[in-house]
Design a protein around this motif. Structure first.
Motif, short mmCIF file in Angstrom:
data_model
loop_
_atom_site.label_atom_id
_atom_site.label_comp_id
_atom_site.label_asym_id
_atom_site.label_seq_id
_atom_site.Cartn_x
_atom_site.Cartn_y
_atom_site.Cartn_z
N VAL A 4 -11.36 22.20 -8.12
CA VAL A 4 -10.81 23.43 -8.27
C VAL A 4 -11.42 24.37 -8.77
O VAL A 4 -11.63 25.48 -8.38
CB VAL A 4 -9.31 23.37 -8.98
N ARG A 5 -12.05 24.01 -9.70
CA ARG A 5 -13.12 24.99 -10.62
C ARG A 5 -14.11 25.42 -9.87
O ARG A 5 -14.89 26.47 -9.68
CB ARG A 5 -13.74 24.28 -11.86
N LEU A 6 -14.87 24.53 -9.04
CA LEU A 6 -15.94 24.74 -8.27
C LEU A 6 -15.74 25.62 -7.29
O LEU A 6 -16.43 26.59 -6.60
CB LEU A 6 -16.60 23.49 -7.51
N ARG A 7 -14.49 25.38 -6.57
CA ARG A 7 -13.97 26.29 -5.36
C ARG A 7 -13.69 27.74 -6.08
O ARG A 7 -13.94 28.78 -5.44
CB ARG A 7 -12.84 25.70 -4.94
N HIS A 8 -12.84 27.81 -7.13
CA HIS A 8 -12.26 28.85 -7.67
C HIS A 8 -12.87 29.24 -9.05
O HIS A 8 -11.95 28.75 -10.08
CB HIS A 8 -10.65 28.95 -7.75
N PRO A 9 -14.05 29.55 -9.40
CA PRO A 9 -14.50 29.49 -10.85
C PRO A 9 -13.85 30.60 -11.68
O PRO A 9 -13.90 30.47 -12.70
CB PRO A 9 -16.03 29.87 -10.64
#
Lengths: 272, 249, 338
Positions: free
Chosen positions: B116-121
């Protein structure tokens, strides 16, 4: 992917071992003769590797002393390996209780710092000569190996083919010699080679510190025990030359041991 | 428009003992929202096909010839860096064995959260947690709050696979590769996971490449079927077409 | 309430571990004591030196009586143990003061050398291990591995001599012995004296641990989860840091615990060569001059440390690794025996 055979290491090792064993042929002088007219002479035509502070020819001492260093390494390894295989396999085959006691004891001895153990044992044996030093180094070096042998034996005992062999009516000794021994051999061989290395280092370190062989008994370690005085007289050859032979032998033994440990990891990295 | 086009792809493994051809001249297209089943026996090159499109093969594998296009853009010559931008955004993948695919030393919540973090930092920590819980609910993991703190070994195979799917979904991919995603699971769980994939296709509108050796799975799920044998893709067509002619009588 | 107390698994484990520790230390003390008393060489000589020969037999007897060397071995041990429990380890025959004082004077120096070495070794080992795992089998990794193998083969004492020859004899940049210059003791002075011994300690151990970190990481890198992590769009380096390192961490930590006494013990040789006034030098001297009281305490101290560290390593392994749950579950059940 099989590891490549360490050709160069093997070659160097063979040459060193051969020249040391045949030291009668390689020596240009009597290694024990103290030529007081030529003390602390730098390497030159007459004395290829120079002379030490007592006028002994370093070139001849290297081969003569190498034989003693290698002998100690080999004898000590023989003793350790026999002890390790014996204790390790007894521990691996015996009941859980005996196994526990033996392994705790092994770990306990392992917990005494190696150098102290060797020194204390040597003190018990009295003045060190080649044989007593070999025995002492041998007696203090079996623990790690014994633990590995035990683990291997227990693991092998748990494999299905040993179970199958037992189910088919194989007797204890049949299982032992037919199945366990061939499987144990490679790992024991690897550790034995590494142990030759460790024993040579131990001899050298002890003799260097004046706790092993005395200066009159020529070995690579005892040659280096003169190094501290050589430092002051700037006799670099007394430090560098025996050390290079010692380190070279150790390096070749390590490469050989690494090769014997077995084939490299077959799987490929996922890291790309 | 085609999301993914593969043209004449050939891949070889270069081992010390010689070259092994894993893919020979494979071509196919994948349409938006379509499920394509790739079928064939074990070792016929199905997995290699997925991994070579994603460039996840080990060093010794090389793409010899062929082209890969996504939405008309050629990606064959993309560098590792450029591929990193595509993985986890455009592509995602579900692996065969969920127990080994998940990092055993990381809680599943963390592993989903990482994606999730990589997709939506831009998301804050709390928003990310909520998104993780949402995803876990979506793939049918109840008690998301507790589950998130668990480690893979504490989960059953089916639950672990749901986590892997949740990670794949967190990437919001255009194309999802499911490499034998249900083979390691037992039959009832298998059915649930397949149902889940169908449902997700409806909701997210993604295309799925479903690698399987099970004709039943292919027949039930796929729009089109591709058949592979010894590294060759020798037949591709609508699911009815393929199954009609390959069934005897 | 008692029952609940007893059922507490952690408590039982802790008591069990403390018991193991105490038994080990006890057996160790018996071992060390017996060994030191079996040794030939009269401790009387170590204490009185040449004067022993001038003493009459009665005087020698009296001296022995005073030092408690007359009683049978077992009684001597019990007496020694009784005093040891009260913190009295006797006097050092050679230094003629309380053993505790002799050790207290050296322990700080050894801890400084060993502690700094320990920190440096493990920081560098982690760095090198990560680097080599990242570049596996490429040129950089091969070069580092080659150099590493060579350094690990050089005996510590010879490395010390070589560095001494180069840096203090030929170049005359660094001092050759001691922990500080006579009368000195400033921080920079101590640092200068530490450079050579510290280099030897670090170089002597570094590759062994770096290689283990590398190999452990290479195992991790071959796991399936790496593919999933890369699937997320992480680069190889990120996967290594964020995922693989975690898997290698438990073994790294337990390695640290086991390594501590080895590295402290490794300072023995180095201290002797550099005449660095620490425990190692004391141990060497006490062995050489048959100062058994001192040797025993040094051995006990080091041995206890080893036992403690091994226990810690075991605990670390059990506690930190979340996989232990699976492992023990699959490894559980009866062990078949021959």
């Amino acid at each position: 992917m099989k590891k490549k055979f360490p050709v160069i290491s093997m070659l160097i090792l063979t040459i060193i071992v051969f020249l040391c064993l045949a030291c009668g042929l390689t020596m240009t002088k009597d290694p024990l003769y103290m030529d007081l007219a030529h003390c602390n002479e730098a390497p030159g035509k007459e004395f290829l590797f120079g002379t030490d502070e007592m006028g002994r020819d370093v070139f001849s001492m290297i081969w003569y002393g190498g034989r003693i260093s290698l002998t100690v390494g080999f004898l000590a390894t023989l003793i350790s390996t026999m002890l390790a295989v014996l204790i390790g396999s007894v521990s691996g085959c015996a009941s859980a209780r005996i196994d526990g006691v033996l392994m705790r004891l092994t770990e306990l001895i392992l917990s005494v710092p190696g150098l102290l153990l060797t020194v204390s044992l040597q003190v018990v044996f009295g003045r060190a000569d080649v044989y007593s030093l070999s025995v002492v180094i041998g007696l203090t070096g079996w623990m790690g190996m014994a633990k590995v042998v035990r683990t291997e034996v227990v693991q092998l005992g748990n494999t299905d083919y040993v179970l199958a062999a037992k189910c088919l009516g194989g007797r204890f000794f049949h299982v032992l010699f037919r199945h366990l021994a061939p499987n144990l051999f490679p790992s024991v061989l690897f550790m034995a080679v590494m142990h030759v290395r460790n024993a040579i280092v131990a001899e050298a370190a002890l003799s260097f510190m004046g706790l092993g062989l005395s200066v009159e008994v020529v070995s690579w370690g005892s040659m280096l025990s003169l190094a501290e005085r050589a430092l002051f007289s700037r006799a670099w050859w007394m430090i560098v030359i025996p050390g290079i032979f010692l380190t070279g032998t150790l390096l070749c033994l390590t490469n050989l041991g690494e090769y014997m440990r077995g084939s490299a990891n077959k799987r490929h990295s996922n890291l790309g | 428009m085609d999301v993914l086009t593969v043209k004449n792809l050939s891949v070889s493994f270069f081992r010390p003992e010689g070259e092994i051809e894993a893919l020979k001249n494979v071509s196919f297209t994948l349409q938006e929202g379509e499920i394509l089943a790739v079928m064939g026996k074990t070792g016929c090159g199905k997995s290699v096909l997925c991994k070579s499109i994603l460039k996840l093969l080990p060093d010794i594998a090389k793409i010899k010839t062929g082209h890969v296009y996504i939405r008309g853009e050629e990606i064959t010559g993309y560098s590792e860096k450029q591929m990193q931008g595509l993985r986890g955004r455009f592509f995602s993948m579900v692996f065969q064995n969920p127990m080994t695919a998940l990092n055993p030393c990381m809680s599943v919540g963390e592993q989903i959260g990482e994606m999730v973090r990589l997709r939506h930092p831009e998301l804050s920590g709390r928003e990310r947690k909520m998104r993780v819980a949402e995803l876990m609910e979506l793939v049918g993991l109840d008690h998301a709050g507790e589950r998130a703190g668990q480690y893979p070994f504490q989960l059953s195979g089916g639950m672990a696979q749901r986590c892997v799917i949740a990670i794949a979904l967190a990437a919001e991919p255009a194309v999802l590769f499911a490499d034998e995603a249900t083979t390691a699971l037992d039959v009832t769980v298998q059915a649930q996971i397949l149902e889940l994939l169908l449902k997700l296709r409806e909701r997210a509108g993604m295309s799925i490449v479903l690698v399987t050796h099970n004709p039943g799975v292919a027949a039930r799920m796929a729009d089109r079927v591709a058949l592979m044998r010894d590294g060759e893709l020798y037949r591709i067509g609508d699911v009815e077409e393929i199954f009609e002619e390959s069934t005897p009588n | 309430m008692w029952r609940k107390f007893l059922r507490n698994r952690h408590l039982i484990k802790m008591v069990n571990n403390i018991g193991k520790f105490l038994i080990s230390v006890f057996v160790l003390s018996v071992l060390v004591f017996t060994l030191s008393r079996l040794a030939p060489g009269d401790p009387l000589y170590a204490y009185y030196g040449e004067r022993v020969e001038k003493m009459s037999v009665e005087e020698q007897d009296q001296a022995r009586e005073r030092l408690g060397l007359h009683a049978p071995l077992f009684t001597q041990y019990v007496r020694w143990l009784q005093r040891a429990v009260h913190g009295d380890f006797g006097i050092s025959y050679q230094y003629k003061t309380d053993v505790k004082e002799v050790i207290a004077a050296g322990i700080g120096n050894t801890l400084l050398l060993g502690g700094l070495g320990f920190v440096l070794i493990f920081a560098l080992a982690l760095f090198l291990g990560l680097f080599c795992a990242w570049r596996e089998d490429r040129l950089a990794d091969r070069i580092v591995c080659r150099i590493g193998t060579v350094t690990s083969c050089i005996p510590e004492f010879w490395l010390s001599l070589l560095l001494l020859l180069i840096f203090s004899v030929w170049l005359d940049w660094l001092p050759s012995s001691g922990a500080y210059a006579a009368g000195g003791g400033s921080l920079s002075d101590r640092a200068v004296h530490l450079i050579l011994p510290l280099s030897v300690v670090v170089l002597g151990h570094l590759w062994y641990y770096a290689f283990q970190v590398r190999n452990r990481l290479l195992e991790e890198v071959r796991a399936d989860y790496v593919l999933l992590a890369r699937m997320k769009g992480l680069s190889g380096r990120q996967v290594l840091y964020r995922h693989c390192l975690r898997g290698a961490l438990p073994s790294y930590l337990s390695m640290m615990a086991i390594a501590l006494p080895h590295i402290l013990g490794g300072t023995y040789v180095v201290e002797t060569v550099f005449s660095y006034p620490g425990i190692g030098k004391l141990a060497y001297e006490s062995a050489r001059y048959q100062d058994y009281n001192l040797l025993m305490v040094v051995s006990l101290l080091t041995g206890t440390l080893v036992i403690l560290c091994n226990l810690t390593a075991q605990l670390v392994n059990e506690r930190i690794d979340p996989r232990m749950g699976v492992r023990s579950a699959s490894a559980g059940g009866e062990v078949r025996r021959l």
